[in-house]
Design a protein around this motif. Structure first.
Motif, mmCIF file in Angstrom:
data_model
loop_
_atom_site.group_PDB
_atom_site.id
_atom_site.type_symbol
_atom_site.label_atom_id
_atom_site.label_comp_id
_atom_site.label_asym_id
_atom_site.label_seq_id
_atom_site.Cartn_x
_atom_site.Cartn_y
_atom_site.Cartn_z
ATOM 1 N N TRP A 179 47.151 22.828 36.883
ATOM 2 C CA TRP A 179 45.889 23.312 37.442
ATOM 3 C C TRP A 179 45.714 23.006 38.924
ATOM 4 O O TRP A 179 44.921 23.645 39.614
ATOM 5 C CB TRP A 179 44.697 22.717 36.671
ATOM 6 C CG TRP A 179 44.624 21.211 36.732
ATOM 7 C CD1 TRP A 179 45.183 20.337 35.841
ATOM 8 C CD2 TRP A 179 43.970 20.405 37.720
ATOM 9 N NE1 TRP A 179 44.918 19.037 36.212
ATOM 10 C CE2 TRP A 179 44.170 19.053 37.363
ATOM 11 C CE3 TRP A 179 43.219 20.703 38.858
ATOM 12 C CZ2 TRP A 179 43.661 17.997 38.113
ATOM 13 C CZ3 TRP A 179 42.717 19.655 39.606
ATOM 14 C CH2 TRP A 179 42.935 18.311 39.233
ATOM 15 N N ASN A 182 46.219 25.986 41.620
ATOM 16 C CA ASN A 182 45.111 26.953 41.693
ATOM 17 C C ASN A 182 43.887 26.331 42.366
ATOM 18 O O ASN A 182 43.153 27.008 43.095
ATOM 19 C CB ASN A 182 44.754 27.459 40.305
ATOM 20 C CG ASN A 182 45.800 28.431 39.766
ATOM 21 O OD1 ASN A 182 46.690 28.868 40.493
ATOM 22 N ND2 ASN A 182 45.695 28.763 38.491
ATOM 23 N N ARG A 185 44.646 26.449 46.030
ATOM 24 C CA ARG A 185 44.406 27.822 46.504
ATOM 25 C C ARG A 185 42.918 28.058 46.777
ATOM 26 O O ARG A 185 42.541 28.577 47.831
ATOM 27 C CB ARG A 185 44.911 28.803 45.445
ATOM 28 C CG ARG A 185 44.570 30.271 45.709
ATOM 29 C CD ARG A 185 44.588 31.060 44.407
ATOM 30 N NE ARG A 185 43.564 30.596 43.471
ATOM 31 C CZ ARG A 185 43.644 30.750 42.139
ATOM 32 N NH1 ARG A 185 44.686 31.344 41.588
ATOM 33 N NH2 ARG A 185 42.665 30.295 41.380
ATOM 34 N N ASP A 186 42.089 27.659 45.822
ATOM 35 C CA ASP A 186 40.651 27.896 45.970
ATOM 36 C C ASP A 186 40.067 27.128 47.146
ATOM 37 O O ASP A 186 39.161 27.610 47.837
ATOM 38 C CB ASP A 186 39.930 27.515 44.675
ATOM 39 C CG ASP A 186 40.291 28.434 43.512
ATOM 40 O OD1 ASP A 186 40.820 29.536 43.775
ATOM 41 O OD2 ASP A 186 40.073 28.034 42.353
ATOM 42 N N GLU A 218 46.528 36.175 45.746
ATOM 43 C CA GLU A 218 47.381 36.465 44.590
ATOM 44 C C GLU A 218 48.054 35.225 44.017
ATOM 45 O O GLU A 218 48.623 35.273 42.919
ATOM 46 C CB GLU A 218 48.476 37.465 44.981
ATOM 47 C CG GLU A 218 47.970 38.835 45.377
ATOM 48 C CD GLU A 218 49.063 39.704 45.968
ATOM 49 O OE1 GLU A 218 49.025 40.925 45.742
ATOM 50 O OE2 GLU A 218 49.947 39.163 46.667
ATOM 51 N N ASP A 220 49.095 32.172 42.016
ATOM 52 C CA ASP A 220 48.710 31.708 40.688
ATOM 53 C C ASP A 220 49.776 30.754 40.168
ATOM 54 O O ASP A 220 50.978 31.038 40.264
ATOM 55 C CB ASP A 220 48.558 32.887 39.717
ATOM 56 C CG ASP A 220 47.805 32.498 38.456
ATOM 57 O OD1 ASP A 220 48.252 31.565 37.755
ATOM 58 O OD2 ASP A 220 46.770 33.122 38.167
ATOM 59 N N LYS A 222 50.858 30.156 37.354
ATOM 60 C CA LYS A 222 51.739 30.657 36.294
ATOM 61 C C LYS A 222 53.029 31.255 36.857
ATOM 62 O O LYS A 222 54.005 31.432 36.115
ATOM 63 C CB LYS A 222 51.016 31.696 35.446
ATOM 64 C CG LYS A 222 50.645 32.976 36.156
ATOM 65 C CD LYS A 222 49.953 33.948 35.227
ATOM 66 C CE LYS A 222 49.487 35.211 35.961
ATOM 67 N NZ LYS A 222 50.588 35.923 36.651
ATOM 68 N N ASP A 223 53.050 31.571 38.135
ATOM 69 C CA ASP A 223 54.225 32.157 38.776
ATOM 70 C C ASP A 223 55.099 31.123 39.475
ATOM 71 O O ASP A 223 56.041 31.484 40.190
ATOM 72 C CB ASP A 223 53.786 33.205 39.804
ATOM 73 C CG ASP A 223 52.991 34.329 39.176
ATOM 74 O OD1 ASP A 223 53.331 34.750 38.050
ATOM 75 O OD2 ASP A 223 52.008 34.777 39.805
#
Length: 258
Positions: A179, A182, A185-186, A218, A220, A222-223
């Motif tokens: 987590w 992300n 990123r935020d 974009e 994430d 998960k990538d």
């Protein structure tokens, strides 16, 4: 007394291994490393005694390297990238510091001659693969909270955002920790646009290398995996296209002189 070489071997491609690193490994009889790093070096490690300790045994590797060198064996403690960036060099000196404070019982370590041999880091390799992303002020942040409190990491992400640094994230995710990226990123989206270019560089310079240029919006987790370097441009970083060719660069201000 033998010598301890603390060696960074670069991101993986043999062409990016420095001549000084080759010389240090050639001069050593014993090699201490995580096994993958020795595998990547191939025939350069032939005829040497290998001491392969798994991930999670970093302290054990540093101790073993100091023990071998203090016992008279020219030793190379090896890590990929630059061994002074999120790697083994700091552990060697931390152990020596502990010995000087009387918290260790290995006075023989203090007689070891130590030479740190730098290597090309993943962030440098990644930047070069897509152009010049690190062309202006940048920083690195590890997202692993195994050794650093998350509150400290979060503060550093906010500071990097406020300072408009290009940011390279190391240890972005793991099987048990998915987590933080992300969240990072935020946080950065509070300081720079969603269109900011981002590099996802997996297994950089190795046979199964994968390079993707995406946007911050974009990005994430998960990538991404632990073999992926994530570098986020600053508010001025540019993604340019020339037919099938694409590059990312971060300007330094020369446009005022062009």
């Amino acid at each position: 007394m033998a010598k301890l070489f603390v060696v960074g071997t670069g991101p993986g491609n043999a062409d990016l291994l420095t001549p000084k690193a080759r010389t240090a490994i050639a001069a050593s009889t014993d090699l201490v490393a995580y096994g993958l790093y020795l595998d990547l070096l191939g025939e350069l490690c032939e005829g040497k005694t290998h001491h392969d300790l798994p991930l999670g045994e970093e302290i054990g590797r540093a101790r073993l390297a100091l023990d071998l060198a203090s016992a008279g064996k020219d030793t190379a403690l090896i890590s990929s990238g630059d061994i002074g960036i999120y790697a083994m060099a700091t552990l060697v000196f931390e152990l020596l510091d502990q010995q000087l404070q009387g918290k260790e019982n290995h006075p023989e370590w203090l007689d070891v001659e130590i030479e740190v041999v730098p290597g090309i880091s993943a962030m440098q390799a990644g930047s070069s693969r897509i152009g010049a992303m690190l062309g202006h002020d940048f920083c690195t942040i590890s997202l692993s909270d195994l050794l650093t409190p998350w509150e400290t990491i979060d503060k550093r992400i906010h500071s990097a955002g406020a300072g408009d640094f290009v940011v390279s994230f190391y240890n972005p995710v793991s099987k048990k920790r998915d987590w933080q990226l992300n969240h990072a990123r935020d946080v950065l989206l509070q300081y720079r646009p969603a269109s900011t270019p981002v590099l996802l560089g997996r297994q950089l310079t190795r046979e199964d290398e994968s390079i993707r240029i995406i946007t911050l919006g974009e990005l994430d987790a998960k990538d991404v995996d632990m073999f992926t370097l994530v570098s986020v441009g600053n508010s001025e970083s540019k993604h340019i296209l020339n037919g099938s060719k694409e590059w990312v660069y971060t300007p330094r201000g020369y446009s005022k002189k062009l």
